[in-house]
Design an enzyme around this catalytic site. Structure first.
Site, mmCIF file in Angstrom:
data_model
loop_
_atom_site.group_PDB
_atom_site.id
_atom_site.type_symbol
_atom_site.label_atom_id
_atom_site.label_comp_id
_atom_site.label_asym_id
_atom_site.label_seq_id
_atom_site.Cartn_x
_atom_site.Cartn_y
_atom_site.Cartn_z
ATOM 1 N N ASP A 90 0.029 -4.739 4.796
ATOM 2 C CA ASP A 90 -1.368 -4.335 4.686
ATOM 3 C C ASP A 90 -2.270 -5.475 4.225
ATOM 4 O O ASP A 90 -3.436 -5.261 3.943
ATOM 5 C CB ASP A 90 -1.488 -3.138 3.728
ATOM 6 C CG ASP A 90 -2.618 -2.208 4.101
ATOM 7 O OD1 ASP A 90 -3.073 -2.263 5.258
ATOM 8 O OD2 ASP A 90 -3.062 -1.427 3.236
ATOM 9 N N ASP B 100 -5.912 6.747 -0.257
ATOM 10 C CA ASP B 100 -5.282 5.877 0.728
ATOM 11 C C ASP B 100 -6.295 5.300 1.716
ATOM 12 O O ASP B 100 -5.919 4.644 2.678
ATOM 13 C CB ASP B 100 -4.177 6.635 1.474
ATOM 14 C CG ASP B 100 -3.242 5.694 2.220
ATOM 15 O OD1 ASP B 100 -3.125 4.525 1.804
ATOM 16 O OD2 ASP B 100 -2.635 6.114 3.221
ATOM 17 N N ASP C 149 0.836 -1.201 0.000
ATOM 18 C CA ASP C 149 0.000 0.000 0.000
ATOM 19 C C ASP C 149 0.869 1.247 0.000
ATOM 20 O O ASP C 149 1.334 1.696 1.051
ATOM 21 C CB ASP C 149 -0.930 -0.003 1.222
ATOM 22 C CG ASP C 149 -1.811 1.241 1.267
ATOM 23 O OD1 ASP C 149 -1.937 1.909 0.223
ATOM 24 O OD2 ASP C 149 -2.368 1.525 2.338
ATOM 25 N N GLU D 107 -8.237 2.903 0.871
ATOM 26 C CA GLU D 107 -8.555 1.893 -0.133
ATOM 27 C C GLU D 107 -9.052 0.583 0.456
ATOM 28 O O GLU D 107 -9.776 -0.169 -0.192
ATOM 29 C CB GLU D 107 -7.338 1.627 -1.023
ATOM 30 C CG GLU D 107 -6.343 0.601 -0.511
ATOM 31 C CD GLU D 107 -5.662 0.972 0.806
ATOM 32 O OE1 GLU D 107 -5.245 0.054 1.525
ATOM 33 O OE2 GLU D 107 -5.555 2.177 1.116
ATOM 34 N N ARG E 147 -11.215 -0.144 2.723
ATOM 35 C CA ARG E 147 -12.665 -0.251 2.850
ATOM 36 C C ARG E 147 -13.332 -0.464 1.493
ATOM 37 O O ARG E 147 -14.422 -1.028 1.411
ATOM 38 C CB ARG E 147 -13.214 0.984 3.560
ATOM 39 C CG ARG E 147 -13.018 2.291 2.844
ATOM 40 C CD ARG E 147 -13.093 3.484 3.778
ATOM 41 N NE ARG E 147 -11.908 3.553 4.633
ATOM 42 C CZ ARG E 147 -11.735 4.468 5.574
ATOM 43 N NH1 ARG E 147 -12.673 5.382 5.792
ATOM 44 N NH2 ARG E 147 -10.637 4.481 6.312
ATOM 45 N N LYS F 266 1.746 7.910 0.494
ATOM 46 C CA LYS F 266 2.180 7.935 1.886
ATOM 47 C C LYS F 266 3.569 8.553 1.994
ATOM 48 O O LYS F 266 4.382 8.450 1.068
ATOM 49 C CB LYS F 266 2.233 6.508 2.457
ATOM 50 C CG LYS F 266 0.891 5.828 2.603
ATOM 51 C CD LYS F 266 1.071 4.427 3.146
ATOM 52 C CE LYS F 266 -0.250 3.698 3.272
ATOM 53 N NZ LYS F 266 -1.100 4.243 4.342
#
Length: 469
Positions: free
Chosen positions: A257, A316, A239, A318, A320, A246
């Site tokens: 992740d 970010d 991620d 993502e 969900r 990030k």
């Protein structure tokens, strides 16, 4: 280092060291205060004292006898593993209770991820458990080894570099593990994912050069099951944050992740061996979240499998999005309960730290059953609310729902839970475990070693084994 375990009624001749349990409230007469003077040994849980000889003797503190239970046994086993790395042949006079937890702890405390190290990480060990060879002791040993191995499997997956454990590679490993574990496994490629209208998973995967996968695992017990449980695990194998990139300081941990997907796969790998009485389906949406090529843009609208449209306000957020599609798929099969695990929000880690997992659920019975399972497994869960009054913060002017609430810093773990709740019908009990704070650790003490923790594996196993009643 691998460990071979054997039950034996007597100490083998080639033993290098004998491990003898000692209760702090019942030190044997030969361990007089004069003998122990200066050693610091008092029989505290996990405390060890090495005595020379052929074979050597290792005194293992177990604490007061009345306080000895699964948690103490697990911690004692973990600390023992660190203390006896120099011995290849051990005879362990096991305490007469909580053998399974002791074995689990030894495996967890002795774990080191050595997948890419050029130097050796210790020679193999053989541990002879000197105890009565009974059906109960055999069952306890087998369960401890199986559960411990499952946690280590999850840790291995979490600790893999993102370049190696890509979505296609994760899916192939899941296929192999399923074949070895008596599970059915179905893998959807990008074309099937598109055909099934998984707009969240497709949207997140657009920024990656690697295609997404959706893995469905199925376990059915030998006898007809009275209940069926669905598990969903977030599987973002790396991620970077997509276009909401990030900061560099956070990127090293982003290979983890997919810890939710790892936990589901690892837990399900034990079900056949442990004769789980309930039917279980596992759903693993697998993707990267990268800024390459054609990533989702902030402001884009995705149409999920449920038909719900979602405005992307943060690339970010993502996890969900892919969980929403997987939850919809899981609920379409009408399970008796759905449980998802995900490294979802930093807010959960801020609220509860690195030892307690956040639990958000729509059903009080499911909440208590999971907390009870977590306590038995040595993994604490703490319930957080799903306040309806916060739901308007997910409103969008251009879609049915927004995946993120801009300008809001407080309660974001709850908002993420409310978002996921939108994809679970109210008549299906659902629980969400936010493992953002507990999936990784820097601690090197007891059963905790730096890297992936395998959190959730033991809780899921305990819950599933007891869910048929």
């Amino acid at each position: 280092m691998s460990v071979e375990w054997r039950l034996t009624p007597r100490q083998p001749a080639d033993t290098e060291a004998v491990v003898t349990p000692v209760w702090s409230d019942g030190l044997p007469p030969q361990l007089s205060p004069a003998f122990l003077a200066g050693s610091g040994f008092a029989g505290a849980p996990g405390q060890t004292l090495h005595l020379p000889g052929t074979p050597a003797t290792v005194l293992l503190g177990c604490g007061p006898r009345a306080g000895y239970g699964p948690d103490t046994a697990r911690a004692t086993g973990a600390r023992l593993a660190r203390a006896v790395t120099g011995y290849r042949r051990l005879a362990l006079w096991a305490p007469d209770t909580d053998l399974r937890a002791l074995v689990e702890g030894y495996l967890l405390g002795g774990y080191r991820f050595a997948g890419y190290a050029t130097a050796a990480h210790g020679a193999d060990q053989r541990i002879d458990l000197v105890t009565a060879d009974t059906p109960s002791s055999r069952a306890a040993l087998a369960a401890g080894l199986r559960v411990g191995a499952a946690v280590l499997l999850a840790r291995d997956l979490v600790n893999e570099p993102g370049e190696e454990l890509t979505p296609p590679e994760f899916a192939e490993r899941a296929r192999r593990i399923a074949a070895d574990s008596g599970l059915e496994c179905e893998v959807w490629d990008a074309d099937r994912i598109a055909h099934e209208r998984l707009g969240g998973l497709l949207g997140v995967s657009r920024g990656s050069l690697l295609p997404p996968r959706l893995v469905r695992l199925s376990y059915r017990p030998a006898t007809p099951a009275t209940r069926r449980i669905a598990l969903v695990g977030k599987g973002v194998t790396y991620d970077a944050g997509g276009l909401s990139l990030k900061p560099n300081a956070e990127l090293a941990a982003m290979k983890a992740d997919m810890a939710g997907a790892a936990a589901v796969l690892a837990a399900m790998s034990t079900l056949s061996a442990l004769n789980c009485p309930v039917a279980v389906d596992g759903w693993l949406p697998l993707t990267e979240n990268m800024p390459n090529g054609n990533p989702i843009r902030v402001g884009d609208v995705l149409r999920m499998r449920s038909g719900t449209t979602v405005e992307v306000r943060h690339a970010d957020a993502e996890g969900r999005l892919i969980l929403a599609d997987a939850l919809t798929l899981a609920c379409e099969t009408a399970p008796d309960a759905v449980i998802d695990l995900a490294t979802l929000t930093d807010a959960a880690a801020v609220a509860l730290g690195r030892r307690i997992t956040a639990l958000l659920a729509t059903d009080d019975t499911l909440t208590e059953d999971l907390r009870t399972a977590g306590r038995r497994a040595g993994e604490e869960l703490w319930p957080l609310p799903l306040p309806d009054s916060y739901r308007p913060q997910l409103a969008s002017r251009v879609a049915d729902l927004a995946n993120y609430t801009l300008g809001v810093r407080h309660g974001t773990a709850l908002l993420a839970g409310l978002f996921l709740r939108e994809f679970v019908p109210p008549d299906i009990p659902w629980a969400h475990l936010d493992i953002q704070g507990t999936a990784l650790t820097d601690t090197d003490e007891g059963e905790w070693v730096p890297g992936g923790t395998g959190v959730g594996v033991r809780t899921l196993i305990e819950y599933l084994l007891s869910a048929g009643g």
